[in-house]
Design a protein around this motif. Structure first.
Motif, short mmCIF file in Angstrom:
data_model
loop_
_atom_site.label_atom_id
_atom_site.label_comp_id
_atom_site.label_asym_id
_atom_site.label_seq_id
_atom_site.Cartn_x
_atom_site.Cartn_y
_atom_site.Cartn_z
N ASN B 194 -56.11 -70.16 69.13
CA ASN B 194 -54.80 -69.82 69.69
C ASN B 194 -53.76 -70.90 69.41
O ASN B 194 -52.86 -71.11 70.21
N LYS B 197 -53.34 -73.94 72.12
CA LYS B 197 -52.76 -73.77 73.45
C LYS B 197 -53.18 -72.42 74.02
O LYS B 197 -53.25 -71.44 73.29
N SER B 198 -53.44 -72.40 75.32
CA SER B 198 -53.86 -71.13 75.91
C SER B 198 -53.56 -71.12 77.40
O SER B 198 -53.47 -72.17 78.03
N ASN B 199 -53.39 -69.93 77.94
CA ASN B 199 -53.31 -69.81 79.39
C ASN B 199 -54.68 -70.10 79.97
O ASN B 199 -55.70 -69.70 79.41
N ASP B 202 -56.85 -67.10 80.45
CA ASP B 202 -57.37 -66.48 79.23
C ASP B 202 -58.67 -67.12 78.75
O ASP B 202 -59.35 -66.57 77.88
N VAL B 230 -53.85 -80.22 80.87
CA VAL B 230 -53.56 -79.02 81.64
C VAL B 230 -52.29 -79.23 82.43
O VAL B 230 -52.10 -80.26 83.06
N GLN B 232 -48.96 -77.23 84.77
CA GLN B 232 -48.44 -76.05 85.44
C GLN B 232 -46.93 -76.23 85.55
O GLN B 232 -46.46 -77.20 86.12
N LYS B 233 -46.19 -75.28 85.01
CA LYS B 233 -44.72 -75.42 85.01
C LYS B 233 -44.16 -75.26 86.40
O LYS B 233 -43.39 -76.05 86.88
N GLU B 237 -47.63 -70.38 88.99
CA GLU B 237 -47.69 -69.88 87.63
C GLU B 237 -49.06 -70.23 87.07
O GLU B 237 -49.73 -71.13 87.55
N ASP B 238 -49.42 -69.53 86.01
CA ASP B 238 -50.70 -69.84 85.41
C ASP B 238 -50.64 -71.23 84.78
O ASP B 238 -49.57 -71.71 84.40
N THR B 240 -51.36 -73.98 81.86
CA THR B 240 -51.46 -73.98 80.41
C THR B 240 -52.43 -75.07 79.99
O THR B 240 -52.34 -76.20 80.47
N THR B 242 -53.76 -77.28 76.89
CA THR B 242 -53.38 -77.68 75.54
C THR B 242 -54.44 -78.63 74.97
O THR B 242 -54.89 -79.55 75.66
#
Lengths: 196, 259, 196
Positions: B194, B197-199, B202, B230, B232-233, B237-238, B240, B242
């Motif tokens: 991906n 990067k991925s949620n 996921d 890792v 979180q914005k 929220e999920d 992310t 990286t």
């Protein structure tokens, strides 16, 4: 009727009704035997189960009905074969709300929230959806708030025969709840408002 | 600073009871200054969590402050005598204490319910037998008129429980155990696929719980080794995930000892 | 293992698995006891059931699968359970089917039967004849099976304004795993936050 044959019939019926359970009265009607005899046979059956270590079953009264269950000491064995039906245990918050409903029913959501000092909509919703509590009426007065009470499933879930089997509420200072709560809420509001 | 997680409390009263217990305070003679400051410290630790109940915790803080300030009111000369004699005078703490004691009863009752719940889970019942073979054709039976919508819900609940009982033995035995190490590699591979990067969610396309647990542990391990990052914005929220650097297989190999 | 305790375990397992039954081999794996001992315990159990006239059960073997059933000579007694006008057995069946249709509509008969693990034609018919459920369409694909849903009469019967008034089902009852994942997400965030 001969006791042995009565016991056999009762055992067969208990087996067939499963977790629906059956009351002594229903057994008496079905078998056309008076209650005294039914009770005697049931007690004999219960003794048989508990005294014979080669038996894996026991007789339990759940939510007012007689049911056959497996012996608790065999739980580890059965766990290997089947998933525990009660595996989704209740959260602390849900148990707290449920305790309040069980001991103070019928009770409104606002009363529950006053007691806990915290919003309780979600735990109540969880308990309703798990069929442990239900609407049992409406409060008098404006708003006609929903009154909650416990269900048969509640008794079943906690292995109780009836509500009298609930452990006594731990001792505390007894106070006239409503009055005290109202007074408290007023003071509370004052204190809160004065901060703003 | 505090070992206690605030999410562990069911509300402000629960937190207060915890503090009273931990500070070994006599509930009938609460040192308001101490309790209030401890309570507020806990609230501070909580501010990041943006819990729904935050406002309720704040209202309680306000109440504690109000009680505390009422107790600190200076007693004037003239009132001194009166105050000394007025033993039964209202204690500003009284309402709070009453409320705490009342709440404590149900909190303890909840603990007893928990025990009953555990005991009940030790015994198993069986579903009613299928007796349709015994039913004469002409007989159409329906529940009586006392049945309500909650009875129907109960019926559904029973059914759901029964279904759990029917899960075949085979799904739980002979499951292939996946190691954290293997799963760390799988996570890295999936991130590479991906674009690095991925949620977070996921990374969990799995159905069974043990694989989910192992995946979770492997991500924690990768974080610790700074292989992934890792973030979180925003709250809720999920996350992310990286990929920061590529871990060599040798490096992952070291994990074996702990596995 | 002691024979008595082995028998108790087997009885409990047979009781719980119900009509699905269990093979001697499964029992041997589950209880970690060799086949010889399992066979011996099973045969002892079978003798116990048949020789004790106060027992209402018997051990049946079908294609290598063992299961508990009621003794054939007690069939008349069990029949009474069904013939009784207030019979709970039938009540339960139709209520269960109604619950499934209410919460899962539109749904086919096959899907209902999969959920219940039991043939359900009769209860469906009963509900249709009482106008509580009706055909609401046809499923796609071969066979174009009838899809069932609830009626206005259903809402009327339970005093509901619309289907949204049905008590909600617990979150995650249909997909346990999602809930589990949520839990991990929460735990993860805790761990994540504490790292900072």
């Amino acid at each position: 009727m001969n006791l042995n044959s009565l016991m056999a019939k009762i055992e067969a019926l208990l087996f067939v009704v499963g977790d629906d359970g059956v009351t002594a009265k229903q057994l008496s009607q079905l078998l056309e035997v008076d209650m005294m005899e039914i009770e005697a046979a049931l007690s004999e059956l219960a003794t048989n189960y508990s005294e014979n270590e080669e038996r894996g079953l026991e007789l339990k009264t759940l939510a007012g009905t007689y049911q056959l269950t497996t012996k608790p000491e065999l739980a580890d064995t059965i766990k290997k074969l089947v998933e525990n039906p009660n595996s989704q245990v209740l959260t602390t918050a849900s148990l707290e709300v449920l305790a309040i409903i069980a001991y103070k029913q019928p009770i409104t959501r606002t009363e529950i929230e006053d007691l806990r000092g915290v919003k309780s909509e979600r735990p109540i919703q969880t308990l309703v959806s798990r069929a442990l509590v239900q609407e049992v009426g409406r409060a008098e007065g404006t708003g006609r708030a929903i009154l909650y009470g416990t269900t048969k499933e509640f008794l079943n879930y906690f292995g109780l025969k009836d509500l009298n089997e609930l452990p006594p509420l731990p001792e505390g200072t007894t106070v006239d709840d409503n009055e005290e709560t109202d007074l408290f809420m007023t003071k509370f509001q004052e204190a809160f408002n004065s901060k703003e | 600073m505090y070992e206690v997680k605030l999410e562990a409390f069911t509300g402000p009263l629960d937190l207060l009871l915890h503090l009273i217990h931990r500070l070994e305070i006599d509930i009938y003679d609460i040192p308001m200054a101490e309790l209030t400051s401890q309570y507020i410290d806990h609230i501070h630790a909580m501010k990041e969590l943006e819990l729904n109940e935050a406002s309720e915790y704040l209202v309680m803080a306000a109440t504690l402050l109000a009680i505390k300030s009422r107790m600190l009111l200076p007693i004037h000369e003239g009132e001194m005598e009166e105050a000394e004699f007025e033993v039964d005078g209202p204690d500003p703490r009284e309402e709070l204490v009453t409320k705490l004691i009342e709440y404590k009863k149900y909190k303890e009752a909840a603990v007893e319910l928990k025990e009953l719940e555990e005991n009940r889970a030790q015994v198993y019942t069986r579903p009613p037998s299928d007796l349709s073979g015994f039913v004469p054709d002409e007989q159409l039976a329906l529940f009586d008129l006392n049945v309500n919508v909650y009875d129907m819900l109960s019926a559904f609940q029973k059914l759901l429980r029964r279904k759990q009982l029917k899960k075949p033995l085979s799904t739980r035995v002979a499951r292939q155990e996946i190691s954290v190490k293997e799963q760390m590699i799988a996570v890295i591979d999936s991130l590479k696929l991906n674009g690095g990067k991925s949620n977070f969610s996921d990374l969990f396309p799995y159905e069974d719980k043990s694989t989910i647990i192992v995946t979770f542990l492997s991500i924690l391990e990768l974080m610790k080794r700074h292989v992934v990052f890792v973030e979180q914005k925003n709250n809720f929220e999920d996350l992310t995930v990286t990929l920061q650097k590529e871990a060599t297989y040798d490096e992952l190999e070291q994990f074996d000892g702990q596995n």
